[in-house]
Design an enzyme around this catalytic site. Sequence first.
Site, PDB file in Angstrom:
ATOM      1  N   THR A   1     117.725 -32.507  81.932  1.00 20.59           N
ATOM      2  CA  THR A   1     116.455 -32.812  82.598  1.00 20.59           C
ATOM      3  C   THR A   1     116.008 -34.201  82.163  1.00 20.59           C
ATOM      4  O   THR A   1     115.665 -34.416  80.994  1.00 20.59           O
ATOM      5  CB  THR A   1     115.372 -31.781  82.226  1.00 20.59           C
ATOM      6  OG1 THR A   1     115.867 -30.474  82.504  1.00 20.59           O
ATOM      7  CG2 THR A   1     114.092 -32.037  83.026  1.00 20.59           C
TER       8      THR A   1
ATOM      9  N   LYS B   1     112.711 -30.939  89.542  1.00 20.09           N
ATOM     10  CA  LYS B   1     112.802 -30.235  88.255  1.00 20.09           C
ATOM     11  C   LYS B   1     111.530 -30.472  87.425  1.00 20.09           C
ATOM     12  O   LYS B   1     110.987 -29.551  86.813  1.00 20.09           O
ATOM     13  CB  LYS B   1     114.040 -30.730  87.499  1.00 20.09           C
ATOM     14  CG  LYS B   1     114.180 -30.255  86.076  1.00 20.09           C
ATOM     15  CD  LYS B   1     114.378 -28.756  85.966  1.00 20.09           C
ATOM     16  CE  LYS B   1     114.297 -28.310  84.516  1.00 20.09           C
ATOM     17  NZ  LYS B   1     114.151 -26.875  84.381  1.00 20.09           N
TER      18      LYS B   1
ATOM     19  N   LYS C   1     108.762 -32.865  76.348  1.00 23.55           N
ATOM     20  CA  LYS C   1     109.424 -34.007  77.013  1.00 23.55           C
ATOM     21  C   LYS C   1     109.238 -33.925  78.527  1.00 23.55           C
ATOM     22  O   LYS C   1     108.929 -34.914  79.194  1.00 23.55           O
ATOM     23  CB  LYS C   1     110.904 -34.004  76.608  1.00 23.55           C
ATOM     24  CG  LYS C   1     111.820 -34.956  77.332  1.00 23.55           C
ATOM     25  CD  LYS C   1     112.711 -34.302  78.380  1.00 23.55           C
ATOM     26  CE  LYS C   1     113.538 -33.146  77.933  1.00 23.55           C
ATOM     27  NZ  LYS C   1     114.353 -32.528  78.982  1.00 23.55           N
TER      28      LYS C   1
END
Length: 288
Positions: free
Chosen positions: A96, A171, A239
Amino acid sequence: MTKYGFLGIGIMGKAMVTNLLKAGLDVTVWNRTPERCTPLVDMGANQAQTPAEVIEACDITFGMVSDPEAAKAVCLGEHGVAQAMTAGKGYIDISTVDSDTSRALCQTIQGKGGRFLEAPVSGSKKPAEDGALVFLCAGDESLYRDAAEPLGIMGKKSFYFPEIGQGAQIKLVINMVMGTMMTAFSEGLALGEQVGLQKSDILEVLAQGAINNPMFQLKGPLMAANTYNPAFPLKHMQKDMRLALELGEKHNQPLNTVAAANELYLKAKRNGSDDEDFSAVMKVIEKK
Ligand code: NAP
């Protein structure tokens, strides 16, 4: 027989490669900490010393590492993917990351004549073990087609978006919703406890209504038992919140609840919960 490579044997990588090996595919693995490859080598995987060696040995290689910095290090660094990339070979980054990182990797791989696909996954440790991930792919369509077999083994569904960066963006959109759902859920459980309710009662009532969902079902009982073994490490959730906030800022989109939730994940990181499950954000919300 197509030869597959896999870079990054963390929580997700280990489960995904296990399924590829069980299905009889030829897989060469690499991990920064080499010992983590041992269980997969015992199952029949080949082990390489560098990402470049994996690319040399394989037709299609997957990369599944922590964050944009790690994805760049593995792809663009010394003895990295780009160094060994040649025409016709494929690299699929399933980490990701933000869309700019994805585009940078794509440009470099294409500059070497290679094919690039971004394919971040929706789903966590259990779906990875069950071969039930959802791949959010964008980039080279021929590589998407050629990787159909391993994608089908590791996942239950794959989406293809035409423009590079769109897989990364969807995502982040999904994960920022998940991250804010988890902080709201934690606050509900914490308030309930403060007023003397049982967490088990709250979970039972919640399970009957419109906000019931697999995440609350899975994490709720574990949180009620103060169990935070990592399926999705908290540092990675923070993150993703950070990357979503950066995307929002770039596009002038206010993300008030994401920003507030991000502060809680930051606080949890400072309290030492980096490597616990992201549901450990509960610990900075509830009174202990
Ligand atoms: P993880 O268990 O923390 O594993 C991270 C992997 O990245 C390890 O193989 C680690 O190597 C490697 N790595 C970190 N920094 C590196 C660097 N600078 N150079 C080379 N390798 C480096 O993470 P994970 O849960 O498998 O997640 C991997 C990715 O998938 C992340 O982007 C995460 O956001 C995403 N993701 C995770 C989940 C989940 O539920 N876990 C779900 C969907 C997506 P070492 O072993 O040497 O540390």
